[in-house]
Structure formats: C-alpha cells, structure tokens
Design an enzyme around this catalytic site. Structure first.
Site, PDB file in Angstrom:
ATOM      1  N   ARG A 103       0.821  -1.224   0.000  1.00 53.81           N
ATOM      2  CA  ARG A 103       0.000   0.000   0.000  1.00 53.81           C
ATOM      3  C   ARG A 103       0.847   1.263   0.000  1.00 53.81           C
ATOM      4  O   ARG A 103       0.547   2.223  -0.727  1.00 53.81           O
ATOM      5  CB  ARG A 103      -0.947  -0.017   1.208  1.00 53.81           C
ATOM      6  CG  ARG A 103      -1.816   1.226   1.387  1.00 53.81           C
ATOM      7  CD  ARG A 103      -2.409   1.769   0.103  1.00 53.81           C
ATOM      8  NE  ARG A 103      -3.064   0.769  -0.720  1.00 53.81           N
ATOM      9  CZ  ARG A 103      -3.327   0.923  -2.007  1.00 53.81           C
ATOM     10  NH1 ARG A 103      -2.952   2.026  -2.642  1.00 53.81           N
ATOM     11  NH2 ARG A 103      -3.934  -0.025  -2.681  1.00 53.81           N
ATOM     12  N   LYS A 138       1.923  25.087  -3.827  1.00 50.89           N
ATOM     13  CA  LYS A 138       0.709  24.456  -3.306  1.00 50.89           C
ATOM     14  C   LYS A 138       0.900  22.940  -3.336  1.00 50.89           C
ATOM     15  O   LYS A 138       0.396  22.233  -4.202  1.00 50.89           O
ATOM     16  CB  LYS A 138      -0.504  24.877  -4.129  1.00 50.89           C
ATOM     17  CG  LYS A 138      -0.787  26.372  -4.046  1.00 50.89           C
ATOM     18  CD  LYS A 138      -1.938  26.770  -4.951  1.00 50.89           C
ATOM     19  CE  LYS A 138      -2.183  28.273  -4.904  1.00 50.89           C
ATOM     20  NZ  LYS A 138      -3.253  28.716  -5.823  1.00 50.89           N
ATOM     21  N   LYS A 170       3.540  39.024  -4.023  1.00 47.98           N
ATOM     22  CA  LYS A 170       2.148  38.689  -4.339  1.00 47.98           C
ATOM     23  C   LYS A 170       1.232  39.863  -4.014  1.00 47.98           C
ATOM     24  O   LYS A 170       1.668  40.888  -3.481  1.00 47.98           O
ATOM     25  CB  LYS A 170       1.736  37.447  -3.552  1.00 47.98           C
ATOM     26  CG  LYS A 170       2.603  36.219  -3.831  1.00 47.98           C
ATOM     27  CD  LYS A 170       2.192  35.522  -5.105  1.00 47.98           C
ATOM     28  CE  LYS A 170       0.900  34.735  -4.876  1.00 47.98           C
ATOM     29  NZ  LYS A 170       0.465  34.038  -6.093  1.00 47.98           N
ATOM     30  N   GLU A 200       3.570  39.844  -8.900  1.00 50.06           N
ATOM     31  CA  GLU A 200       2.240  39.497  -9.419  1.00 50.06           C
ATOM     32  C   GLU A 200       1.461  40.775  -9.729  1.00 50.06           C
ATOM     33  O   GLU A 200       1.422  41.697  -8.909  1.00 50.06           O
ATOM     34  CB  GLU A 200       1.472  38.670  -8.389  1.00 50.06           C
ATOM     35  CG  GLU A 200       0.053  38.334  -8.794  1.00 50.06           C
ATOM     36  CD  GLU A 200      -0.699  37.572  -7.715  1.00 50.06           C
ATOM     37  OE1 GLU A 200      -1.835  37.174  -7.970  1.00 50.06           O
ATOM     38  OE2 GLU A 200      -0.134  37.394  -6.610  1.00 50.06           O
ATOM     39  N   ASP A 221      -1.814  37.468 -13.437  1.00 47.94           N
ATOM     40  CA  ASP A 221      -2.803  36.643 -12.750  1.00 47.94           C
ATOM     41  C   ASP A 221      -4.211  36.835 -13.300  1.00 47.94           C
ATOM     42  O   ASP A 221      -4.723  37.953 -13.383  1.00 47.94           O
ATOM     43  CB  ASP A 221      -2.796  36.977 -11.251  1.00 47.94           C
ATOM     44  CG  ASP A 221      -3.605  35.988 -10.440  1.00 47.94           C
ATOM     45  OD1 ASP A 221      -3.507  34.775 -10.719  1.00 47.94           O
ATOM     46  OD2 ASP A 221      -4.327  36.418  -9.526  1.00 47.94           O
TER      47      ASP A 221
END
Length: 283
Positions: A103, A138, A170, A200, A221
């Site tokens: 597994r 992420k 950002k 960004e 973006d």
C-alpha cells in the site's frame, strides 16, 4: 533531456515515515497471521489506465526497507508513458514483506504518477508553443520535493521550491507594502545579486508600474488571452512572462498562444487525480 533522479538520501525519510505510519505499534499483523514466514511470491506493478509513471524509486525503496531480500526490477523509467496493462516493474521475494509494503508503494506511485500524468496532459496541449507548464508551492506538506519531481517527470518545469528561492511579491505583499512601486523598490534594495525578483500583477496598469522597476519575472494573474497578449507586448522581452489562473488542458492552449513564457498551475500538485496502478500476484 533525461530526467535527473532523486538520491535515496532525499527519498528515504518520506518513505520511512509512511511505513512507520502504516506499521503502527505492532507491524503487519494480518500478513504475519495469514502468510507463513518462508512463503515467496512474484508480483508485478501494472498500469490500469493511460498516464505517465513517476515515483519508481519511492516504490523500490519501500520494499527494500521492509525486507532487503525483496527484488525490485523496473521495466520502465520515470517519465515513460503508460497504457492499460503495461507492466511497470517486476517484484519477487518474501511474500510477507511484499504485502506489507504494497500500500505504501502504491500510494507513492499512484500519487506521483497522477501528477506526472496531469502535467503531461498540459505539456502536450501547449507543445506547439514556446511556453512551459510549471508548478507552485501548493504542495502536500513534507512531499514538495517529490511532487515537484513528478512535475518534471511529466514534462513540466519547477517554480521556486520555497520562500528562500526567490522574491515573489504577491497581491497581499503589494497591499500591505502600499503599492507596486514601493514593494518593488524595497525588494530591489534587499535582493542579493543572485536573487531573482518576480511580482504578481492583476491589471495592465500594475504591469506598467512594475516594469519601471525592472523585475526579472512578472506573474500575470487571471488575465484573458487577449489581455495576456497585450501584456506580453508591453513586457517586450524585458522580463519572463508567467500566466496563472484557471489553467487546465482545455484552457492552456489559448493562454500559451498569447506568447507567455510560463503557465503555472497549483492544482497539478495539490489536486491531481491519482493514477490507477495495481499490484498483481503472478504465483
């Protein structure tokens, strides 16, 4: 270009943690109860659906740590395309150990192959352009290095690995700092000579303000393909143009055709569907 493999010293801590989580406090009490100690088995890792394989070293190391007598013989390399029924690797040795490691090995292999397969889908969709698909931060905690490796196995490129790789300003940095110009000026003053600066922007007006400060890369973006084309024209090769937002195999071609350099997609690592790979017993 050949795929650079990850050394075992990087892989082993993640594999050990996964095995310890599964073995708990008493080990594999099912296999120990049902399978006699001397029993040997031959098995194969088999693709159940089309895709791209990634994570073979994670599977190999899983079985080696469970029982060094288990032999793991891959037939393919990471990055290879799969069709249903393809045998990925042959495994033989003590049956208890094979069952104990099954597994964990499949978890790694299915997850990383799913990322590689999703990445390959977009890479193929934009192959007619000069753009590349890249990942983000992420990622699954503790597995970033593995998931970014899987992106490379699928034909993609890697964005920064952490907060210390590069300066990426950002929208929240801009809001708190007081604007694009202020944030860029402070970043430029703080950056070392080897540190890249990316910012960004959400609008063409922000783009123009950012360009005045000479960023190395600009993250465009959630812009439409039409706006992206205008943004690329304004950048004029002075910075790397990266597009993000709503990128998948269907939307990617139009975005890439705007002539951006990169398309970044966070879902490649945090939401890619696991590729169905099974372990079949041969005798």
């Amino acid at each position: 270009m050949s795929l650079l493999s990850l050394p075992d010293i990087m892989i082993e801590p993640a594999v050990r943690a996964a095995l310890l989580e599964d073995l708990g406090r008493a080990g594999d009490i099912t296999s120990d109860a049902v399978i006699p100690p001397a029993t040997q088995a031959r098995v194969a890792l088999v693709a159940r659906e089309p895709g791209v394989v990634a994570g073979l070293d994670f599977a190999r190391l899983t079985f080696r740590l469970v029982d060094p007598q288990i032999r793991f013989a891959p037939r393919l390399e990471d990055g290879a395309r799969l069709q249903p029924g393809d045998i990925i690797a042959d495994i033989d040795g003590p049956a208890r150990g094979i069952l104990t490691g099954e597994r964990v090995a499949l978890n790694f292999l299915g997850h990383l192959s799913g990322i590689a397969s999703a990445t390959r889908g977009i890479a193929d969709a934009i192959a007619h352009t000069g753009a590349k698909i890249t990942c983000t931060r992420k990622t699954t905690p503790g597995l970033r290095f593995a998931e970014k490796y899987a992106v490379r196995a699928g034909g993609g490129a890697n964005h920064r690995f952490g907060l210390d790789d590069a300066i990426l300003i950002k929208d929240n940095h801009i809001a708190i700092a007081g604007g694009v110009g202020v944030a860029m000026a402070r970043a430029r003053a703080a950056a070392g000579h080897l540190v890249k600066i990316e910012i960004e922007v959400d609008t063409l007006a922000q783009l123009d303000e950012a360009l005045a400060h000479g960023p190395d890369a600009i993250l465009l973006d959630n812009m439409t393909p039409e706006t992206l084309r205008e943004a690329v024209r304004r950048i004029g090769g002075r910075a790397i143009a990266e597009a993000s937002g709503r990128i998948n195999a269907e939307t990617a071609p139009a975005i890439a055709e705007s002539r951006v350099d990169l398309l970044s997609a966070g879902w490649l690592t945090h939401s890619a569907r696991v590729l169905d790979i099974g372990l079949d017993f041969l005798d």
